[in-house]
Enzyme design. Structure first.
Site, PDB file in Angstrom:
ATOM      1  N   VAL A  95      58.001 -12.876  36.769  1.00  0.00           N
ATOM      2  CA  VAL A  95      58.825 -11.888  37.463  1.00  0.00           C
ATOM      3  C   VAL A  95      60.293 -12.069  37.083  1.00  0.00           C
ATOM      4  CG1 VAL A  95      59.093 -13.309  39.544  1.00  0.00           C
ATOM      5  CG2 VAL A  95      59.295 -10.832  39.728  1.00  0.00           C
ATOM      6  N   CYS A  96      61.006 -10.949  36.990  1.00  0.00           N
ATOM      7  CA  CYS A  96      62.456 -10.960  36.777  1.00  0.00           C
ATOM      8  C   CYS A  96      63.053  -9.914  37.711  1.00  0.00           C
ATOM      9  CB  CYS A  96      62.806 -10.704  35.316  1.00  0.00           C
ATOM     10  SG  CYS A  96      62.404  -9.039  34.728  1.00  0.00           S
ATOM     11  N   ALA A  97      64.207  -9.383  37.382  1.00  0.00           N
ATOM     12  CA  ALA A  97      64.850  -8.414  38.276  1.00  0.00           C
ATOM     13  C   ALA A  97      64.149  -7.062  38.282  1.00  0.00           C
ATOM     14  CB  ALA A  97      66.316  -8.238  37.902  1.00  0.00           C
TER      15      ALA A  97
END
Length: 108
Positions: free
Chosen positions: A67-69
């Site tokens: 997961v990232c932004a």
């Protein structure tokens, strides 16, 4: 054929709620300041640029949720890990912004 797939934020939250993935499997690849602003409990922070030097921290025998932004960096990490021989990779589509929205938190 890719060894990774997109997973919806709702799916990740359900997986976490059911205890089907632990912190070693949910990898947040954002920067520390992003993590400090908002993150999920029971996840591991490994910023994207540190992944190559920290492969030994990633289990190769379990599914991984990246997961990232917004889902762009996490997709790049999935592609990289795929090239390193990892399978069972999941890119969290929409990233933390989508997760925050589900939880009524204004991310950005």
């Amino acid at each position: 054929m890719t060894k990774w797939q997109d997973v919806a934020p709702e799916q990740l939250l359900a997986i976490m709620e059911r205890g089907e993935a632990d912190a070693s499997q949910i990898i947040d690849v954002r920067e520390t300041y992003e993590w400090d602003y908002y993150h999920l409990d029971r996840t591991t922070l490994i910023p994207m640029n540190t992944i190559p030097g920290r492969l030994d921290e990633l289990p190769s025998n379990k599914p991984l949720y990246i997961v990232c932004a917004h889902g762009v960096r996490s997709e790049a990490v999935c592609r990289y890990l795929e090239g390193q021989g990892y399978s069972g990779l999941h890119n969290v589509s929409g990233g933390m912004a989508a997760i925050a929205s589900l939880r009524n938190f204004q991310y950005d």
